[in-house]
Design a protein around this motif. Structure first.
Motif, PDB file in Angstrom:
ATOM      1  N   HIS A 139      21.460  15.484  19.411  1.00 56.72           N
ATOM      2  CA  HIS A 139      21.182  16.514  18.409  1.00 56.72           C
ATOM      3  C   HIS A 139      22.483  17.088  17.849  1.00 56.72           C
ATOM      4  O   HIS A 139      22.603  17.311  16.637  1.00 56.72           O
TER       5      HIS A 139
ATOM      6  N   ARG B  86      19.687  16.082  13.928  1.00 59.57           N
ATOM      7  CA  ARG B  86      18.288  15.739  13.660  1.00 59.57           C
ATOM      8  C   ARG B  86      17.569  15.373  14.951  1.00 59.57           C
ATOM      9  O   ARG B  86      18.188  14.957  15.925  1.00 59.57           O
ATOM     10  N   SER B  87      16.253  15.489  14.904  1.00 58.23           N
ATOM     11  CA  SER B  87      15.446  15.068  16.039  1.00 58.23           C
ATOM     12  C   SER B  87      15.480  13.548  16.154  1.00 58.23           C
ATOM     13  O   SER B  87      15.449  12.839  15.146  1.00 58.23           O
TER      14      SER B  87
ATOM     15  N   SER C 115      13.522  14.159  21.417  1.00 58.44           N
ATOM     16  CA  SER C 115      14.501  15.227  21.604  1.00 58.44           C
ATOM     17  C   SER C 115      13.973  16.594  21.180  1.00 58.44           C
ATOM     18  O   SER C 115      14.591  17.613  21.484  1.00 58.44           O
ATOM     19  N   ARG C 116      12.854  16.612  20.501  1.00 59.75           N
ATOM     20  CA  ARG C 116      12.186  17.860  20.155  1.00 59.75           C
ATOM     21  C   ARG C 116      10.691  17.658  20.326  1.00 59.75           C
ATOM     22  O   ARG C 116      10.144  16.641  19.910  1.00 59.75           O
TER      23      ARG C 116
END
Length: 384
Positions: free
Chosen positions: A349, A354-355, A256-257
């Motif tokens: 998220h 958080r990632s 996600s990141r």
């Protein structure tokens, strides 16, 4: 006479063991009971030991409770990592916030209580003896522990619970995945160190694969990780996640990141077929960089895979099959699918702050399926 005297002294010492210490020595004391009978000790002494051990076993079974199997359903309000393990707890936590068109396969959890019930008595004693052998390295401990778990009969009540839950799913093939109580915690991850079985037929094979998943808690890699972090495998437990098996058109891992720190970007690593090759690091696959805020494709690095992973049609497991010529050199995900993955990343998220990294797949009907969600920690910057 000398042998009988030694056995009698051992029995007297066992009868004097405090209740809180007895539960950790049940297996060894059952062996002592057999020695006492073979040595011809007085019936009154043998009976006292037998009665105490029988009472202890009954208490342990009561302590395990009736929740040997629980449905993978957030409406039950059950996210207890100590009971369902890290993998199942992670899925239960995010199921209510998944975007439309995205779902987790139906299933149930064989809880840590079932695992502990399996270890009751001689099996648990053999595990403690393996760990206590200070001269044995992780490979030797792993062999002894896994052999003990695989040799023991699965308790009848656990078998019955697994069969009932499996048949209720109405699926022909299942996925059996480890969900250790120490897996995917806040301090780190043991991802990829336990065993998963895909395409498992419903019936005896399901029970057998649950037992193998229990034994994988004692894999060499996992033992080394636990030793390095100062944790004991005796204190851990293995829940098992059993789900309907979902064939996928394409699958992989979503971060996600961007692990490299690129702002407002997520990374997707995927390939055609099942996602096993990506999660195990055997396939390079396609790599996509996507803007998280709107789902636009930023860049793509095509893979060069000539094969794909498919389910074995005849037995548990997967096979490697040639990738059709029409798919070679063609990215496995399109812009619409990447946009949906970005929406999933935003939802996760916003809900967790958080990632996360996510094992996902798109089935043949185009639905986005989530197989695992775990927090990204510093120790893991790639698929595991």
């Amino acid at each position: 006479v000398e042998l009988r005297g030694r056995v009698r002294r051992d029995v007297e010492a066992a009868l004097a063991v405090p209740e809180d210490a007895l539960r950790h020595r049940t297996g060894g004391l059952f062996r002592l009971l057999r020695r006492a009978r073979a040595a011809g000790l007085e019936a009154t002494v043998v009976t006292r030991l037998h009665e105490r051990l029988t009472r202890q076993v009954a208490e342990e079974r009561a302590r395990a409770g009736s929740r040997l199997v629980v449905t993978l359903d957030p409406e039950e309000g059950l996210q207890d990592r100590a009971l369902v393990g890290g993998k199942a707890a992670g899925l239960l936590r995010v199921m209510p916030i998944l975007p439309a068109g995205c779902h987790v396969p139906r299933g149930f959890v064989v809880t840590s209580a079932a695992y502990r019930l399996h270890l009751l008595g001689d099996t648990g004693e053999r595990l403690r003896e393996a760990v206590a052998d200070s001269g044995a390295g992780e490979p030797a401990v792993s062999r002894r522990a896994r052999a003990a778990i695989l040799a023991a009969e699965v308790p009848a009540e656990v078998v019955a619970a697994i069969r009932t839950a499996s048949e209720a799913l109405g699926a022909e093939r299942l996925a059996v995945r480890s969900s250790a109580t120490i897996e995917d915690g806040a301090a780190g991850s043991l991802a990829g160190q336990f065993d998963t079985y895909l395409g498992v037929p419903v019936g005896d094979e399901t029970v057998e694969r649950v037992r193998w998943a229990w034994a994988s808690l004692w894999n060499v890699r996992a033992l080394r990780t636990l030793t390095a972090s100062g944790q004991s495998p005796i204190a851990a437990a293995q829940a098992v996640l059993v789900q309907q098996f979902v064939p996928t058109r394409a699958a992989g891992v979503l971060f996600s990141r961007d692990p490299s720190g690129r702002p407002d970007a997520l990374v997707v690593n995927a390939h055609w077929g099942l996602g096993e090759g990506i999660s195990q690091g055997d396939s390079r696959g396609d790599v996509f960089w996507v803007r998280r805020s709107d789902g636009d494709l930023l860049a793509v690095e095509p893979g060069e895979d000539a094969t794909q992973i498919r389910i074995d049609p005849d037995r548990t497991g997967t096979i490697e099959a040639p990738l059709p010529a029409s798919r070679r050199g063609v990215p496995c995900l399109g812009r619409e699918q990447l946009s949906r993955l970005a929406a999933l990343a935003r939802a996760l998220h916003e809900a967790t702050g958080r990632s996360q990294d996510v094992e996902f797949g798109f089935d043949e009907e185009g639905a986005l399926v989530v197989f695992q969600v775990r927090r990204v920690v510093a120790a893991r910057t790639g698929a595991a």
